[in-house]
Design an enzyme around this catalytic site. Structure first.
Site, mmCIF file in Angstrom:
data_model
loop_
_atom_site.group_PDB
_atom_site.id
_atom_site.type_symbol
_atom_site.label_atom_id
_atom_site.label_comp_id
_atom_site.label_asym_id
_atom_site.label_seq_id
_atom_site.Cartn_x
_atom_site.Cartn_y
_atom_site.Cartn_z
ATOM 1 N N GLY A 1 2.085 -3.260 5.527
ATOM 2 C CA GLY A 1 2.686 -4.774 5.348
ATOM 3 C C GLY A 1 1.783 -5.506 5.986
ATOM 4 O O GLY A 1 1.387 -6.547 5.633
ATOM 5 N N GLY A 2 1.518 -5.465 7.356
ATOM 6 C CA GLY A 2 0.670 -6.487 8.297
ATOM 7 C C GLY A 2 -0.871 -6.310 7.722
ATOM 8 O O GLY A 2 -1.421 -7.229 7.664
ATOM 9 N N SER A 3 -1.187 -4.866 7.599
ATOM 10 C CA SER A 3 -2.703 -4.828 6.983
ATOM 11 C C SER A 3 -2.635 -5.424 5.595
ATOM 12 O O SER A 3 -4.089 -6.168 5.341
ATOM 13 C CB SER A 3 -3.036 -3.213 6.854
ATOM 14 O OG SER A 3 -2.748 -2.599 8.171
ATOM 15 N N ALA B 1 7.032 0.172 7.895
ATOM 16 C CA ALA B 1 7.467 0.950 6.891
ATOM 17 C C ALA B 1 6.441 1.810 6.058
ATOM 18 O O ALA B 1 6.959 2.340 4.720
ATOM 19 C CB ALA B 1 7.988 -0.122 5.847
ATOM 20 N N GLY B 2 5.368 1.848 6.418
ATOM 21 C CA GLY B 2 4.367 2.998 5.571
ATOM 22 C C GLY B 2 3.823 2.137 4.489
ATOM 23 O O GLY B 2 3.008 3.000 3.968
ATOM 24 N N LEU B 3 3.828 0.866 4.328
ATOM 25 C CA LEU B 3 3.518 0.124 3.175
ATOM 26 C C LEU B 3 2.317 -0.868 3.453
ATOM 27 O O LEU B 3 1.984 -1.492 2.806
ATOM 28 C CB LEU B 3 4.701 -0.740 2.563
ATOM 29 C CG LEU B 3 5.952 -0.035 1.943
ATOM 30 C CD1 LEU B 3 6.892 -0.884 1.761
ATOM 31 C CD2 LEU B 3 5.339 0.819 0.969
ATOM 32 N N LYS C 1 0.793 -1.330 -0.121
ATOM 33 C CA LYS C 1 -0.139 -0.044 -0.086
ATOM 34 C C LYS C 1 0.636 1.226 0.013
ATOM 35 O O LYS C 1 1.913 1.497 0.705
ATOM 36 C CB LYS C 1 -0.979 0.005 1.343
ATOM 37 C CG LYS C 1 -1.896 1.033 1.451
ATOM 38 C CD LYS C 1 -1.216 2.329 2.254
ATOM 39 C CE LYS C 1 -0.651 1.937 3.545
ATOM 40 N NZ LYS C 1 -0.051 3.126 4.187
ATOM 41 N N PRO D 1 9.278 -4.677 4.077
ATOM 42 C CA PRO D 1 9.771 -4.290 5.373
ATOM 43 C C PRO D 1 8.532 -3.997 6.379
ATOM 44 O O PRO D 1 7.492 -3.705 6.061
ATOM 45 C CB PRO D 1 10.674 -3.222 5.219
ATOM 46 C CG PRO D 1 9.996 -2.541 3.803
ATOM 47 C CD PRO D 1 9.673 -3.609 3.141
ATOM 48 N N VAL D 2 8.743 -4.000 7.897
ATOM 49 C CA VAL D 2 8.105 -3.806 8.797
ATOM 50 C C VAL D 2 8.011 -2.556 9.264
ATOM 51 O O VAL D 2 9.241 -1.849 9.462
ATOM 52 C CB VAL D 2 8.423 -5.225 10.077
ATOM 53 C CG1 VAL D 2 7.493 -4.828 11.225
ATOM 54 C CG2 VAL D 2 8.276 -6.530 9.578
ATOM 55 N N ASP E 1 -5.859 0.639 8.091
ATOM 56 C CA ASP E 1 -5.637 0.530 6.650
ATOM 57 C C ASP E 1 -6.113 -0.884 6.257
ATOM 58 O O ASP E 1 -6.184 -1.209 5.042
ATOM 59 C CB ASP E 1 -3.986 0.274 6.629
ATOM 60 C CG ASP E 1 -3.583 1.643 6.446
ATOM 61 O OD1 ASP E 1 -3.981 2.916 6.517
ATOM 62 O OD2 ASP E 1 -2.273 1.743 6.781
#
Length: 269
Positions: free
Chosen positions: A97-99, A93-95, A9, A90-91, A129
């Site tokens: 990731g977990g979401s 990280a604003g991407l 994201k 990466p964790v 997110d």
């Protein structure tokens, strides 16, 4: 066996309007998704289980209590699933990731069993997110980011380069460091117009906490993108290009100059 990509994201724009009485922040954001990310697969099992591997798997502190396990336990999916998670993003990280991983679980459950009518509320309970990551299509998010309006994107297929200085930036401290100034609403128009006319209000506080974000943004600007911006609460930044060849030259240049930085190339979905 089911398999899904947990698409990375990015926030093409992220306007923080105010801090609410409940402690959350009122946002206006334009979500977009890259055509790559973590990989998940699931197969029927006697009970739920989760195996993690990949470059960033060691950064998941509690694989059995993480958001993937919570997504599984919150959705009807039969007797049990054995889930394999390859952690490529990466964790912190604003991407998302977990979401994004949770979103991939929702999509696998949808294919296998269908989603309950209240799936969006269940997703929102896992994180702001997550509803957007379930859809993984370009959309405008308001409220805390969970009220979604999908939009047709004139940036679909746009080459994108993601770069992270290998610094984890937890979301909470960045929001806490926001100065509380409402700098105005997100613009209207096409996705491209919103992205170019918008901003990320979390860039400045993220840079205070992680100065390397400024270094990444400066390096990306030198590769001649039509837009370079931090995603979410950082530290990942993205650059958008008119042509794949531009993106690939930029990726090569940055890899040579900053071999320690993580990067991923792709296109907007």
């Amino acid at each position: 066996m089911l398999s899904e990509t947990a698409y990375a994201k990015i926030n093409l724009a992220l306007h923080v309007r105010r801090r609410r009485d409940d402690g959350y922040h009122e946002l206006e954001t334009l979500f977009a998704f890259v055509d790559g990310g973590d990989r998940l697969s699931a197969s029927p099992a006697e009970a739920d289980s989760l195996v993690t591997h990949g470059e960033f798997a060691s950064l998941i502190e509690d694989p059995f209590g993480n958001i993937v396990a919570k997504a599984l336990s919150g959705l009807p999916h039969g007797k049990g699933w054995a889930v394999d998670l390859e952690k490529r993003l990466p964790v912190a990280a604003g991407l998302g990731g977990g979401s994004a991983d949770a979103g991939a679980v929702f999509r696998m459950v949808e294919r296998a069993h269908g989603l309950p009518d209240d799936w969006q509320a269940r997703a929102a309970r896992l994180g702001a997110d997550v509803p957007a990551c379930v859809l993984s299509t370009t959309c405008v998010g308001t409220g805390t980011g969970t009220e979604l309006a999908p939009v047709q994107s004139d940036l679909a297929g746009t080459p994108v380069l993601l770069v992270n200085p290998r610094a984890a930036v937890p979301t909470g401290p960045v929001f806490k460091a926001w100065d509380g100034v409402d700098r105005g609403a997100m613009p209207s128009g096409s996705v491209r117009e919103i992205a170019l006319g918008g901003r990320n209000d979390l860039e400045a506080p993220a840079i205070v906490l992680c100065p390397a974000v400024a270094d990444v943004l400066a390096a990306l600007q030198f590769t001649d993108p039509f837009l370079a911006r931090m995603s979410g609460s950082g530290a990942t930044c993205f650059a958008l290009y008119d042509e794949e060849a531009q993106r690939d030259r930029a990726a090569k240049k940055l890899a040579e100059k900053h071999p320690g930085w993580w990067q991923m190339t792709g296109s907007l979905r």
